[in-house]
Write a protein that holds these residues in place. Structure first.
Motif, PDB file in Angstrom:
ATOM      1  N   ALA B 697       0.842  -1.193   0.000  1.00 55.79           N
ATOM      2  CA  ALA B 697       0.000   0.000   0.000  1.00 55.79           C
ATOM      3  C   ALA B 697       0.875   1.241   0.000  1.00 55.79           C
ATOM      4  O   ALA B 697       0.598   2.209  -0.713  1.00 55.79           O
ATOM      5  CB  ALA B 697      -0.912  -0.015   1.215  1.00 55.79           C
ATOM      6  N   SER B 707      -3.109   7.926  -6.311  1.00 57.42           N
ATOM      7  CA  SER B 707      -3.404   7.000  -5.218  1.00 57.42           C
ATOM      8  C   SER B 707      -4.508   7.521  -4.300  1.00 57.42           C
ATOM      9  O   SER B 707      -5.345   6.767  -3.830  1.00 57.42           O
ATOM     10  CB  SER B 707      -2.143   6.738  -4.428  1.00 57.42           C
ATOM     11  OG  SER B 707      -1.601   7.950  -3.971  1.00 57.42           O
ATOM     12  N   GLN B 708      -4.518   8.851  -4.080  1.00 51.19           N
ATOM     13  CA  GLN B 708      -5.523   9.378  -3.154  1.00 51.19           C
ATOM     14  C   GLN B 708      -6.931   9.226  -3.695  1.00 51.19           C
ATOM     15  O   GLN B 708      -7.866   8.979  -2.950  1.00 51.19           O
ATOM     16  CB  GLN B 708      -5.243  10.850  -2.859  1.00 51.19           C
ATOM     17  CG  GLN B 708      -4.020  11.019  -1.990  1.00 51.19           C
ATOM     18  CD  GLN B 708      -4.037  12.316  -1.230  1.00 51.19           C
ATOM     19  OE1 GLN B 708      -4.903  13.159  -1.453  1.00 51.19           O
ATOM     20  NE2 GLN B 708      -3.090  12.486  -0.344  1.00 51.19           N
ATOM     21  N   VAL B 711      -7.978   5.706  -3.007  1.00 48.40           N
ATOM     22  CA  VAL B 711      -8.309   5.508  -1.599  1.00 48.40           C
ATOM     23  C   VAL B 711      -9.653   6.167  -1.283  1.00 48.40           C
ATOM     24  O   VAL B 711     -10.473   5.624  -0.544  1.00 48.40           O
ATOM     25  CB  VAL B 711      -7.185   6.081  -0.709  1.00 48.40           C
ATOM     26  CG1 VAL B 711      -7.597   6.049   0.741  1.00 48.40           C
ATOM     27  CG2 VAL B 711      -5.912   5.306  -0.915  1.00 48.40           C
ATOM     28  N   LEU B 737      -4.796  -2.739  -1.233  1.00 49.54           N
ATOM     29  CA  LEU B 737      -5.865  -1.751  -1.130  1.00 49.54           C
ATOM     30  C   LEU B 737      -6.944  -2.186  -0.150  1.00 49.54           C
ATOM     31  O   LEU B 737      -7.698  -1.365   0.356  1.00 49.54           O
ATOM     32  CB  LEU B 737      -6.483  -1.503  -2.510  1.00 49.54           C
ATOM     33  CG  LEU B 737      -5.579  -0.748  -3.481  1.00 49.54           C
ATOM     34  CD1 LEU B 737      -6.214  -0.664  -4.847  1.00 49.54           C
ATOM     35  CD2 LEU B 737      -5.292   0.645  -2.958  1.00 49.54           C
ATOM     36  N   PHE B 740      -7.604  -0.381   3.034  1.00 51.67           N
ATOM     37  CA  PHE B 740      -8.381   0.858   3.114  1.00 51.67           C
ATOM     38  C   PHE B 740      -9.879   0.602   3.073  1.00 51.67           C
ATOM     39  O   PHE B 740     -10.671   1.518   3.200  1.00 51.67           O
ATOM     40  CB  PHE B 740      -8.034   1.779   1.938  1.00 51.67           C
ATOM     41  CG  PHE B 740      -6.594   2.211   1.904  1.00 51.67           C
ATOM     42  CD1 PHE B 740      -6.162   3.246   2.720  1.00 51.67           C
ATOM     43  CD2 PHE B 740      -5.688   1.598   1.084  1.00 51.67           C
ATOM     44  CE1 PHE B 740      -4.849   3.658   2.693  1.00 51.67           C
ATOM     45  CE2 PHE B 740      -4.361   2.001   1.050  1.00 51.67           C
ATOM     46  CZ  PHE B 740      -3.945   3.035   1.861  1.00 51.67           C
ATOM     47  N   ILE B 814      -8.090  12.333   3.445  1.00 50.32           N
ATOM     48  CA  ILE B 814      -7.348  11.179   2.954  1.00 50.32           C
ATOM     49  C   ILE B 814      -5.853  11.436   2.960  1.00 50.32           C
ATOM     50  O   ILE B 814      -5.067  10.523   3.181  1.00 50.32           O
ATOM     51  CB  ILE B 814      -7.883  10.788   1.563  1.00 50.32           C
ATOM     52  CG1 ILE B 814      -9.206  10.060   1.780  1.00 50.32           C
ATOM     53  CG2 ILE B 814      -6.916   9.915   0.807  1.00 50.32           C
ATOM     54  CD1 ILE B 814      -9.994   9.800   0.577  1.00 50.32           C
ATOM     55  N   ALA B 818      -3.217   8.660   3.703  1.00 53.09           N
ATOM     56  CA  ALA B 818      -2.558   8.167   2.495  1.00 53.09           C
ATOM     57  C   ALA B 818      -1.764   9.302   1.873  1.00 53.09           C
ATOM     58  O   ALA B 818      -2.126   9.833   0.844  1.00 53.09           O
ATOM     59  CB  ALA B 818      -3.579   7.622   1.520  1.00 53.09           C
TER      60      ALA B 818
END
Lengths: 450, 922
Positions: B697, B707-708, B711, B737, B740, B814, B818
């Motif tokens: 991750a 990536s955000q 997520v 993942l 999350f 987030i 993350a």
């Protein structure tokens, strides 16, 4: 739009296949933001009937009738008894002074009729070994009788006793029944509409007699509805919409939907030189007394009863035939189609001709090729100032088969049934979240804390 | 120095409860040493990870190490085991006082002394140990006792203190297993000895009787001999009685095997003609050399393997540093109580309770003990008739014979056994009666069949995997041979682990990363270690290794894009080569074992190569003298993996089909050991999985600019589909993942590792994280096509095109959990960080959901949405519309969980989908 998943070629293909406008993902007017899938049927679900404010019955080709709680999505009852597909279903409310109790009447291809109690799931009455299967049902609550139509017309009382019946001459049998004033009935049989009169004799026995046959339609009648107390309407396979006087059964208006303007204006876009009959077939009619909404092929057609003219239309509203429609208000309507989607429309006034069409207004079409087609009626519309726009405000995508029908429960949501054996309950997510919140706090109070 | 270990703590059998409380009672700041080391992270310990050492005070050579868990030079490093053994064994191990006073009897007495537990330490070397001393019985040893100890060696004294209870429980369990096995072995030895003596007596009597008429002197000598023999017999009988009547209180414990003295001492034994070769092997030869029996002969093989597994389990459970263990414990403790929201994030699993201490531990251990009990009951359910007892007694001689025979003519024995036996490595656990053994055969057979079925149903397996699996299945036959031959000897299950391809890459990366990091930070012996590992590892691992060095090197430096790039490209290369090599390796190993079964050297070499790869604990090779036994190790991949999945403490636990098939499917395809759903049945693997998922991750965050958004999709309830051409990568990413994913459900039912059928609407209500393998054959085309219909509800992460299609995220929520620019570089650290962030998030959701003023409006229709939002904004929980959606989703989950009815609900929104490309160029 969808290219990202499939790569270029498929996306192009799908764009060609669906010349219909696509609304994109932003739908601020679409408040259906939550869905539940109701599983239970194992064949096409064709009929939905609202029982009361929170219950709904579904039936289809598997012969099953399921009763659902649409507030929670729970299945309340499973009514088993028919061995073949259900051909008609209606509610039967018998009001005996103090209490009114709603039952369900179902007709099936197994040539039987059943009366069900949706509270207990019991089959209260049943009639089997009919001469033919029943294609339509009509309840006359005033007389506390109900009528089944098929190859013969039968009148039954609330105890499932046959009162009288009338044999038909037509091959196709009765496909639709409506109630008319003065104890009259209108029955659609192929290209004709037969008017029957029910007479209650002194010993309270009923008799039925055909008093008139209206044969003005050129093609098979697909839809027959009451518009208001003085009017009823019928639509045929050839796209004829006839408005009838409910009392003396005269033609008040005759509209033939030919979509000729699109041929004139957008020849380049026409796929076939002449419209096929199926493209003009009036599949379904609905009305709210002032407007009649006709599902014509894959298009929608709004006809004003007052002005006796078309106020708004969209030739291609869906990718495929429209199967069911509904007028939510004077300006909002909903339609479902064989393409598996439910679409919501708004009848909007056009912007003034002088005003240039803003990019924002038409922006949502620009990414698909359909803008040319949608452009055609708009151009036409500018010439005829009293025609308004049918604007797509939202769509519901979830079914993988044709959406056969839907029932609207107002703010409680919408139930759709489909050929993919599923029912989907569409709801307002925010409202549901709020209701769940209330339920949670109720539960907390009951249990006295966390 | 040797004689002066600094004794740190000492407890009796009562345990350490009070002591630990004291430790807790001291304020944190006071417990800090006055002169802390300059860098708290440095340690002068010469081993790299905690390990368990079993040592013996040998009467011949003094204290010596017997085995370590894990048996891996990379763990032990340059630590001097001999020296440390001397230190831990030099404690007066019987200091805990005498056991129950034995009744006065003329013969030799067995002293059932209680075990003692101490914590010892060598602060100079930063080596601390929890030591459990015990004595085993050996007829030939001095005083008939063999002092042993089991030590948990650790560089952090406080860790021992904190985990004293768990250590104590686990070690006691392991010690009990060992001692029970020892008692069994000891009583068998006595039986054998008695038989021998009886035989001698009979022969002496026969000799004496005719001689009495002839000479008196001779007969006198003979009579004296006879007397001595009879005395010896009575002595031994007494010993047998003592050992079999060993404290009855132990009867309650499932591990204890009682022996009926009446049965064993009645005449039938004496009357039986003793098998001639046995005594000669067991006594005379050994006497002459006076070789001390190895542990394997001191203890019944089943119990020895049980002990090893228990110890390995302990080692695994206590892996990691104090903070991690403590966090896990606190998380569990708190999560368990926080029922309103503890389902939200996968911070704990009910089975995780194993890590609880004290009273909880007893509860949680119930299933394990019942597991063991069942096996014992399988033992005991048979009436302890003479026959069954004999089968036990005869077992060892037979085995010994077989061993010897095999060294002479290996092929014959293989052939004969091949015909009869249909078993697998599992059988070791149900040793005991032939009956239970046979039943196991059947189970294993059906399991593998079922696995085969499910395997064939998963279309997506590439051909290579398929063939290698089939080979494995074919080889099962060959392997069974060994399983049968060596079933008294449990090493196979462990050794074979070395070939479990699935475990290797990630596990090793995780461990090695930690190690290299550790080395680079400490003043240590990085180069040496590296050389060592490189030497041991094969090519694949070298690449991995260099990779990890890259990551660890980049750490002290600033986060540099170029480094990341380099890393990424490297990774790409490795990933592809890794797979091919690995598959080759497996097949090579398999074929070589089929073909070159008569070439033990080659196979052994292969095996060693694979063994070096392993990072899971291993036992020292016991049967090194019998090289041809190695031959069968490699083909046993499939079954060994199956074995690995079953918890060590429940030997009779049958594998579910899922598990078995999953394990099998990993054999050739270098997948992480994360099967569809069932992983949760195993706490250990779950923890390991989470650790690896944490690392992945983190990499996902750092390597993908989008990536955000991904997520955000997961946290706001929008189903995320991961599509990729590399099945392994897809699985790994899905696994990462899933950390999350809110409300993953029991056994992570909201995660679909591998979608094989076209997506349906109902799937969206079930799974919120899905993986799809884009196969070149085109079978996935229909699946991908099915996505387009539901594109509105989905977000799609395409690994091949490095794109993400989903609504955009903006906000602060987030970025807290993350953060792509986070300074965290270790997977484990990130996992802890993430867990704490998610816990905070869950708590905020709880607050939001249950805030009465916000959620209890007077009318149902009243919308006070703005008020709610104000609440969230003012407290800084949310800063944007996106953040609100996350909170709404979490809050909705809580509501649905506690007040929801009817079928599941899919909440969605009509927000524009954007195409996010990874701007971190490949």
């Amino acid at each position: 739009m969808l290219r990202w998943i499939l790569g270029g070629r498929e996306a192009q293909g799908s764009a060609e296949k669906s010349p219909v406008l696509c609304i994109g993902e932003e739908q601020p007017k679409n408040w259906f933001t939550e869905l539940q899938v109701l599983k239970g049927h194992f064949d096409i679900v064709r009929f939905l009937v609202q029982i009361d404010d929170f219950r709904c019955a579904s039936a289809g080709d598997d012969g099953l009738v399921l009763v659902w709680n649409i507030e929670t999505g729970e299945r309340l009852q499973e009514l088993r008894g028919h061995s073949q597909q259900i051909t008609a279903m209606t509610t039967f409310t018998c009001d005996d002074g103090l209490t009114s109790h709603t039952s369900l009447i179902t007709a099936s291809s197994d040539r039987s009729l059943s009366l069900w109690d949706p509270d207990t799931g019991n089959r209260v009455q049943t009639i089997s070994d009919l001469q033919s299967s029943v294609k339509c049902l009509l309840v006359l609550e005033r007389l506390c009788v109900w009528i089944s139509g098929g190859e013969e017309l039968c009148v039954w009382n609330k105890d499932f006793q046959l009162q009288c019946h009338k044999q038909n001459h037509s091959d196709t049998g009765i496909t639709a029944l409506i109630e008319l004033p003065k104890n009259c009935l209108a029955a659609a049989m192929d290209k004709e509409i037969a008017i029957y009169r029910l007479t209650v004799s002194t010993d309270s026995s009923l008799s039925v007699a055909e008093i008139r046959c209206l044969s003005d339609h050129q093609d098979q009648i697909r839809s027959l509805i009451n518009v208001n107390d003085g009017l009823f309407a019928s639509g045929s396979h050839a796209g004829e919409l006839i408005l009838w006087d409910a009392i003396d059964w005269n033609i008040l208006a005759y509209e033939h939907i030919l979509w000729e303007e699109s041929q004139a204006c957008a020849q380049a876009e026409i796929r076939l030189a002449a419209p096929k009959p199926s493209e003009m077939s009036i599949q379904h009619l609905t009305t709210n007394g002032k407007l009649i909404l006709a599902a014509v092929g894959s298009g929608l057609y709004v006809y004003s009863v007052l002005s006796k003219m078309v106020v708004a239309y969209r030739k291609v509203a869906h990718d495929s035939n429209v199967l069911h429609t509904m007028l939510l208000s004077d300006s909002e309507l909903m339609s479902c189609s064989e393409d598996g989607s439910v679409r919501m429309w708004e009848i909007q006034d056009l912007p003034l001709p002088a005003e240039p069409a803003s990019a924002g207004f038409f922006g949502m079409w620009t990414f698909s090729r359909s803008n040319k087609q949608t452009g055609a009626p708009i151009k036409k519309v500018t010439d005829v100032p009293n025609i308004r726009m049918l604007e797509l405000t939202g769509d519901l995508i979830g079914h993988s088969g044709a959406v056969q029908m839907f029932v609207n429960f107002g703010e409680n949501g919408l139930v759709t049934c489909s050929a993919d054996h599923l029912l989907i309950l569409w709801k307002n997510g925010e409202r549901q979240s709020h209701l769940r919140s209330l339920a949670l706090f109720e539960k907390l109070e009951e249990s006295g804390g966390l | 120095m040797i004689g002066s270990p600094d004794l740190l703590a000492f407890t009796g059998t009562e345990g350490f409860g009070g002591g630990e409380e004291d430790q807790d009672a001291i304020p944190e700041e006071l417990s800090v040493p006055l002169l802390p080391p300059s860098n708290p992270w440095t340690s002068s310990a010469q081993f790299h990870r905690d390990f368990i050492l079993v040592a013996e005070f040998s009467e011949q050579v003094g204290p010596k190490p017997v085995l370590t868990i894990p048996d891996d030079p990379r763990v032990i490093g340059s630590f001097d085991l001999n020296h440390f053994s001397v230190r831990i064994m030099s404690v007066d191990y019987q200091a805990s006082g005498p056991g129950p006073v034995p009744p006065p009897s003329p013969g030799p007495r067995l002293n059932f002394s209680e075990d003692s537990r101490v914590i010892l330490g060598d602060s100079a070397e930063d080596a601390f140990a929890y030591v459990h001393h015990m004595t085993l019985y050996d007829l030939e040893a001095r005083g008939m006792v063999r002092p042993f100890c089991v030590a948990y060696v650790c560089s952090d004294q406080a860790k021992l203190m904190e985990n004293f209870c768990e250590l104590s429980t686990c070690f006691s369990q392991a010690a009990d297993s060992l001692k029970t096995g020892n008692r069994q072995a000891f009583s068998m030895e006595l039986q054998r000895k008695l038989q021998e003596l009886e035989y001698t007596r009979v022969t002496l009597q026969q000799e004496t009787e005719p001689q009495t008429a002839n000479g008196l002197t001779e007969s006198g000598e003979k009579a004296g001999e006879l007397d001595a023999v009879e005395r010896s017999i009575s002595n031994h009988r007494d010993l047998l009685r003592q050992v079999t009547s060993y404290p009855n209180r132990k009867l309650k414990q499932p591990d204890f095997l009682p022996y009926d003295p009446a049965d064993s001492l009645t005449d039938p034994i004496a009357l039986l003609p003793p098998p001639e070769p046995c005594p000669s092997i067991s006594t005379s030869t050994r006497r002459s050399e006076h070789r001390l029996k190895p542990l394997e002969e001191l203890c019944n093989a089943y119990f020895l393997s049980l002990m090893k597994e228990q110890l390995a389990d302990t080692e695994r459970r206590l892996r990691g540093d104090r903070s991690m263990l403590r966090t896990a414990r606190v998380t569990n403790l708190l999560s368990k109580r926080l029922t309103p929201i503890n389902f939200l994030f996968e911070l704990w699993s009910p089975e995780d309770g194993d890590e609880e201490e004290g009273g909880d531990a007893a509860e949680v251990e119930l299933p394990r003990t019942t597991g063991t009990k069942s096996s014992v009951e399988a033992f005991q359910s048979e009436p302890m008739s003479l026959e069954s007892f004999f089968s036990c007694v005869e077992e060892i001689p037979i085995k010994l014979e077989a061993d010897e025979a095999r060294t002479v003519t290996p092929d014959d024995s293989v052939a004969t056994e091949m015909t009869g036996s249909v078993s697998s490595g599992d059988s070791i656990e149900v040793l005991g009666t032939e009956k239970s053994y046979r039943s196991q055969h059947v189970d294993t057979g059906s399991d593998s069949r079922a696995a085969d079925d499910s395997l064939s149903s998963t279309e997506a397996l590439v051909g290579m995997t398929d063939t290698s699996y089939k080979r494995g299945a074919v080889d099962v036959g060959a392997r069974r041979v060994r399983a049968y031959a060596k079933r008294a000897n449990s090493e196979d299950s462990i050794e074979v682990l070395s070939t479990t391809e699935s475990i290797i890459p990630d596990d090793l990366t995780a461990i090695e990363e930690e190690e290299t990091e550790y080395q680079s930070l400490s003043n240590g012996f990085g180069n040496k270690e590296e050389a060592l590992t490189d030497y041991k590892c094969d090519d694949v691992l070298k690449e991995e290794k260099t990779l990890d060095t890259t990551t660890s090197n980049e750490r002290p430096v600033q986060e540099d894009d170029s480094v990341v790039d380099r890393y990424e490209t490297l990774k790409q290369i490795t990933v592809s080569s890794e797979i091919t090599i690995k598959v080759e390796q497996v097949s090579e190993g398999l074929s070589s074992n089929q073909v070159h079964e008569d070439e033990p050297e080659k196979s052994t070499r292969l095996l060693q190569a694979e063994e070096a790869v392993d990072s899971t604990p291993q036992w020292p090779e016991v049967h090194q003298t019998v090289p041809d036994l190695h031959v069968n190790f490699a083909p046993s991949v499939t079954l060994a993996e199956v074995e690995q999945w079953s918890p060590p403490c429940a030997p009779l636990r049958l594998l579910s089909i899922d598990e078995a098939s999953d394990c099998n499917s990993f054999t050739g395809s270098s997948d992480p050991p994360t099967p569809n759903r069932n992983i949760h049945s195993n706490t250990r693997s779950d923890r390991k999985r989470r650790r690896r998922a944490g690392l992945r991750a983190l990499r996902f965050l750092k390597q993908n600019s989008f990536s955000q958004h991904a997520v955000f999709c997961l946290l706001s309830g929008r189903p995320l589909v991961v599509v990729g051409g590399d099945e392994g990568l897809v699985r790994k990413l899905v696994d990462a993942l899933s950390l999350f994913l809110p409300a993953p459900g029991p056994e992570r039912s909201a995660v679909m590792m591998y979608l094989t059928t076209p997506l349906q609407l109902t799937d969206l209500l079930t799974w919120r994280l899905m993986g799809i393998h884009r196969s070149p054959s085109g079978s996935s085309a229909t699946i991908l096509q099915s996505l387009t219909r539901y594109s509105r509800y989905l977000s799609l992460l395409d690994l091949d095109q490095r794109t993400l299609h989903c609504p955009s995220y903006s906000g602060s929520l987030i970025s807290r959990l993350a953060d792509p620019n986070t300074g965290i570089s270790r997977g484990l650290t990130y996992l802890l960080h993430l867990e704490s962030c998610l816990t905070a998030l869950a708590n905020q959701a709880l607050l939001y959901t249950f805030h009465p003023a916000l959620q209890r409006p007077t009318t149902a229709g009243g919308t006070d949405g703005s008020e709610k939002e104000d609440f969230l904004f003012k407290r800084g929980i949310c800063s944007s519309e996106s953040d609100l959606r996350v909170m709404h989703f979490l809050s909705d989950l809580i509501k649905q969980r506690h007040a929801g009815r009817g079928p599941p609900v899919l909440r969605f929104s009509y927000s524009p989908i954007h195409l996010h490309r990874n701007t971190h160029a490949a």
